[in-house]
Design a protein around this motif. Structure first.
Motif, PDB file in Angstrom:
ATOM      1  N   ARG A 284       0.845  -1.197   0.000  1.00 54.13           N
ATOM      2  CA  ARG A 284       0.000   0.000   0.000  1.00 54.13           C
ATOM      3  C   ARG A 284       0.880   1.246   0.000  1.00 54.13           C
ATOM      4  O   ARG A 284       1.937   1.266   0.628  1.00 54.13           O
ATOM      5  CB  ARG A 284      -0.925   0.009   1.217  1.00 54.13           C
TER       6      ARG A 284
ATOM      7  N   ASN B 265       0.660   4.170   1.485  1.00 55.18           N
ATOM      8  CA  ASN B 265       0.968   4.784   2.777  1.00 55.18           C
ATOM      9  C   ASN B 265       1.920   3.930   3.609  1.00 55.18           C
ATOM     10  O   ASN B 265       2.526   4.422   4.558  1.00 55.18           O
ATOM     11  CB  ASN B 265      -0.312   5.071   3.569  1.00 55.18           C
TER      12      ASN B 265
ATOM     13  N   LYS C  26       5.517   3.711   0.691  1.00 53.90           N
ATOM     14  CA  LYS C  26       6.115   4.991   0.321  1.00 53.90           C
ATOM     15  C   LYS C  26       6.200   5.985   1.480  1.00 53.90           C
ATOM     16  O   LYS C  26       7.145   6.754   1.574  1.00 53.90           O
ATOM     17  CB  LYS C  26       5.309   5.616  -0.825  1.00 53.90           C
ATOM     18  N   GLU C  27       5.200   5.959   2.357  1.00 53.50           N
ATOM     19  CA  GLU C  27       5.140   6.962   3.426  1.00 53.50           C
ATOM     20  C   GLU C  27       5.593   6.429   4.774  1.00 53.50           C
ATOM     21  O   GLU C  27       5.696   7.182   5.742  1.00 53.50           O
ATOM     22  CB  GLU C  27       3.715   7.521   3.527  1.00 53.50           C
TER      23      GLU C  27
ATOM     24  N   HIS D 270       4.103   4.468   6.927  1.00 54.21           N
ATOM     25  CA  HIS D 270       3.109   4.319   7.985  1.00 54.21           C
ATOM     26  C   HIS D 270       2.940   2.859   8.382  1.00 54.21           C
ATOM     27  O   HIS D 270       3.283   1.946   7.620  1.00 54.21           O
ATOM     28  CB  HIS D 270       1.757   4.877   7.528  1.00 54.21           C
TER      29      HIS D 270
ATOM     30  N   ARG E  64      -2.534   1.359  10.257  1.00 52.82           N
ATOM     31  CA  ARG E  64      -3.113   2.707  10.206  1.00 52.82           C
ATOM     32  C   ARG E  64      -4.077   2.719   9.023  1.00 52.82           C
ATOM     33  O   ARG E  64      -3.661   2.769   7.874  1.00 52.82           O
ATOM     34  CB  ARG E  64      -2.023   3.755  10.020  1.00 52.82           C
TER      35      ARG E  64
ATOM     36  N   ASP F  23      -9.213   1.920   2.739  1.00 57.02           N
ATOM     37  CA  ASP F  23      -8.826   0.551   3.064  1.00 57.02           C
ATOM     38  C   ASP F  23     -10.019  -0.350   3.363  1.00 57.02           C
ATOM     39  O   ASP F  23      -9.835  -1.545   3.628  1.00 57.02           O
ATOM     40  CB  ASP F  23      -7.889   0.540   4.285  1.00 57.02           C
TER      41      ASP F  23
END
Length: 252
Positions: free
Chosen positions: A149, A151, A154-155, A157, A161, A166
């Motif tokens: 995913r 987030n 790449k991010e 998280h 979360r 989702d």
């Protein structure tokens, strides 16, 4: 024997075969109604129509029936059948596993629930394919959920979360997970445990199909239309997107 026996036969110990048949019909109607509501609420239908009209007005080349058929074929073969819009190979593979696994799982569910709801002579291939489809969904789905995913990958998280987007993947995974748990629990012969796990399975399956207006479920209907329109615009000269060579230069 587990994995080779119709999992819907034991339901007849406490439910009529008609229950699953009516339930499946209701879920199909829920998906149709949810998709139509989503189209209306988000204005997607108007957007596609407006985009089509603008494309026709800006076209520099007229496309014939053979051209449109060829574009539709390429869209199905590349964008729909193999999820070619994903540049990331892992995301592409995970979506292929989920999509084909889900289709296989749904088709065999319908066959067993409608044709062999209480028949021990159910062809072994149906429950085997049902389980294979479920496992494909879980392999592709959990791989995507925990590692792919945006987030998460790449991010940075936590995979736990969650946001509204989702809802689809979470309800899909829980539905199919509890389908297999329910199937396994049946082998223990405990009626109460079977009823409880079946109830949880039905709950998450209902969330999956009723949640269409608030999840990404409807995207599987939008994406082919958007991909087809994009190819039409590229073919008739009305596209305002950068050419592939330009896009590669921008990414660098």
């Amino acid at each position: 024997m587990m994995f080779t026996t119709n999992p819907f036969i034991p339901l007849t110990d406490f439910l009529s075969p008609l229950f699953m048949q009516v339930y499946i019909v209701l879920m199909v109607l829920a998906v149709a109604a949810g998709t139509l509501f989503d189209l209306y609420h988000k204005g997607s239908a108007k957007f596609f129509l407006r985009q089509r009209e603008q494309s026709r007005a800006a076209a520099t080349r007229k496309l014939g029936g053979a051209d449109m058929a060829a574009i539709a074929t390429r869209t199905l073969a590349h964008d729909v059948a193999t999820f070619g819009e994903f540049c990331n190979r892992n995301r592409r593979i995970s979506h292929v596993l989920m999509f084909y696994g889900f289709v296989l799982y749904l088709i065999t569910t319908v066959a067993m629930a409608f044709i062999y709801p209480a028949d021990p002579r159910t062809p072994v291939v149906l429950p085997v394919l049902w389980n294979i489809g479920a496992l494909m969904v879980l392999i592709g789905g959990y791989w995507f959920f925990f590692f792919l995913r945006v987030n998460v990958a790449k991010e940075g998280h936590s995979p736990f979360r969650l946001v509204r987007a989702d809802l689809f993947i979470v309800s899909l995974l829980l539905s199919v997970t509890f389908a297999l748990i329910w199937e396994i629990v049946q082998t223990a012969g405990n009626l109460r445990a079977t009823q409880i796990t079946f109830g949880i399975y039905i709950f998450f399956t209902t969330v999956l199909f009723l949640g269409v207006p608030w999840s990404k479920f409807a995207h599987m209907f939008y994406k082919p239309a958007a991909a087809f329109q994009k190819r039409v615009e590229e073919a008739n000269g009305s596209s305002s997107l950068p050419r592939p060579s330009d896009a590669q230069y921008i990414e660098r």
